[in-house]
Design a protein around this motif. Structure first.
Motif, PDB file in Angstrom:
ATOM      1  N   PRO A  71       9.961   5.513  -4.028  1.00 23.36           N
ATOM      2  CA  PRO A  71      10.318   7.312  -4.411  1.00 23.36           C
ATOM      3  C   PRO A  71      10.739   7.386  -3.474  1.00 23.36           C
ATOM      4  N   THR A 129       0.851  -1.315   0.157  1.00 20.31           N
ATOM      5  CA  THR A 129      -0.154   0.466   0.320  1.00 20.31           C
ATOM      6  C   THR A 129       0.796   1.537  -0.060  1.00 20.31           C
ATOM      7  N   ARG A 130       1.678   1.441   0.729  1.00 20.04           N
ATOM      8  CA  ARG A 130       2.800   2.537   0.961  1.00 20.04           C
ATOM      9  C   ARG A 130       2.980   2.804  -0.533  1.00 20.04           C
ATOM     10  N   LEU A 131       3.300   1.858  -2.123  1.00 19.04           N
ATOM     11  CA  LEU A 131       3.767   2.111  -3.307  1.00 19.04           C
ATOM     12  C   LEU A 131       2.639   2.234  -3.950  1.00 19.04           C
ATOM     13  N   GLY A 132       1.611   2.277  -3.177  1.00 20.56           N
ATOM     14  CA  GLY A 132       0.063   2.674  -4.412  1.00 20.56           C
ATOM     15  C   GLY A 132      -1.157   1.479  -4.364  1.00 20.56           C
ATOM     16  N   PHE A 133      -0.193   0.623  -4.352  1.00 21.34           N
ATOM     17  CA  PHE A 133      -1.752  -1.080  -4.454  1.00 21.34           C
ATOM     18  C   PHE A 133      -2.446  -0.882  -3.221  1.00 21.34           C
ATOM     19  N   GLU A 134      -3.385  -1.308  -4.464  1.00 18.36           N
ATOM     20  CA  GLU A 134      -4.334  -1.977  -3.216  1.00 18.36           C
ATOM     21  C   GLU A 134      -4.673  -3.507  -2.431  1.00 18.36           C
TER      22      GLU A 134
END
Length: 350
Positions: A341, A17-22
């Protein structure tokens, strides 16, 4: 969306989730599910064996960390003893044979759970919705199983990488070694390159690869303990025995901790108030070195304020069973072709 089998308290999921995944996780331990809900992670409380890809048609990727106890060197070794049978059953799955009856023959029903991610992956392929990536983790002794899975998935069109990763090489302040599998349908699958030096006894930091950062010591992470090296693997006590879940490692690991303390490479804990939790000689004997829940969580790279649920033993069990979120983030990023990031690279190096 990623579907996470045996999701525990969310080690993989926090990293993803920190990488933007659900991510949606399936977990049957109630305390772990309560922890997940408290942190806001999508959770299905239930047995992975009762579900399949058809129940989550929106899932595009698969993660799995089956229970490690049957295969751990600290357990009774039933999974390790049954390794040949597990490999044979993987081959049966690859040829689309039903293995339900064979699974019932294991003394420990957790032994066969290591095959569940392969069942999910193959069912998704047969349904015409193959997972774009498959990421698996287990104790080191399971690497032969991942290598067998790799051969099967390559035959289905995947690129696959397998290997053992040592947690301190990715900024995790402990020497935890685990076997990983990364499979991809697009591009070449890969495991992450190390970002930190690997711990070696008596090695001087900075004398190996200059582009790698120093490993993170236990003292760096939590402010007490070993000043010259990472912590050992966070161990988990079980009903069948094993080390106290609030300890770091088993008897050999504790001996290492005592050695660090006796050599003067030890910072006393200032946060744990209970004197019984302090590492010290008492009455001429060595007492067990214990960690608070918060300390154990930090050594696993969970946030210090992670809202653990359940009894103290259940909380520590969740921590010990989890994939370190920072390591998970590195594995997910490498498998999906993402760069961490800038602020996350700085966090990993801290």
């Amino acid at each position: 969306m990623i579907i996470d089998l045996f999701a525990g308290p969310g080690g993989w999921d926090i990293g993803a989730t920190r990488l933007g995944f659900e991510v949606t996780g399936i977990e049957r331990d109630h305390s772990a599910c309560e922890t997940r809900r408290a942190v806001g992670l999508a959770t299905v409380e239930g047995d992975v064996r009762h579900y399949g890809p058809a129940d989550f048609p929106e899932a595009s990727d698969l993660i799995g960390s089956p229970p490690c106890q049957p295969y751990s060197v600290g357990g009774k070794g039933r999974g390790r003893a049954a390794l040949d049978t597990v490999l044979a059953l993987a081959a049966h799955l690859a040829s689309r044979q039903n293995i339900t009856q064979a699974l019932a023959g294991f003394d420990d029903d957790r032994t066969g759970l290591v095959l569940e991610p392969l069942r999910w992956a193959l069912e998704a392929i047969d349904a015409g919705r193959p997972y774009k990536t498959v990421l698996l983790e287990q104790v080191s002794t399971v690497l032969p199983v991942w290598e067998a899975f790799a051969r099967i998935l390559r035959a289905e069109g995947y690129s696959v990488a397998t290997g053992r990763l040592s947690a301190e090489e990715y900024g995790v302040p402990q020497t935890r070694v685990r076997a990983f599998l990364a499979a991809s349908l697009s591009g070449k699958a890969r495991l992450p390159e190390p970002t930190h030096h690997r711990y070696r006894k008596d090695a001087v930091q900075g004398q190996e690869a200059l582009w790698l950062r120093p490993w993170i010591s236990m003292a760096d992470a939590i402010g007490w303990g070993m000043t010259a090296r990472p912590a050992l693997t966070i161990a988990v006590g079980t009903a069948a025995g094993g080390p106290d879940p609030s300890c770091v490692g088993g008897s050999g690991a504790r001996a290492t901790l005592y050695g660090e303390r006796d050599a003067g490479r030890w910072i006393d804990c200032t946060r744990i108030v209970d004197a019984d939790d302090l590492p010290a000689y008492r009455g001429g004997r060595r007492d067990t070195i214990r960690l608070s829940v918060q300390d154990a969580a930090i050594l696993q790279t969970f946030p210090a304020d992670h809202p653990w649920q359940g009894s103290r033993t259940k909380q520590l069990e969740q921590i010990g069973n989890a994939v370190p979120p920072l390591l998970a983030m590195h594995v997910v990023a490498a498998a999906t072709g993402l760069d961490l990031p800038a602020h996350m690279r700085q966090e990993a190096a801290a």
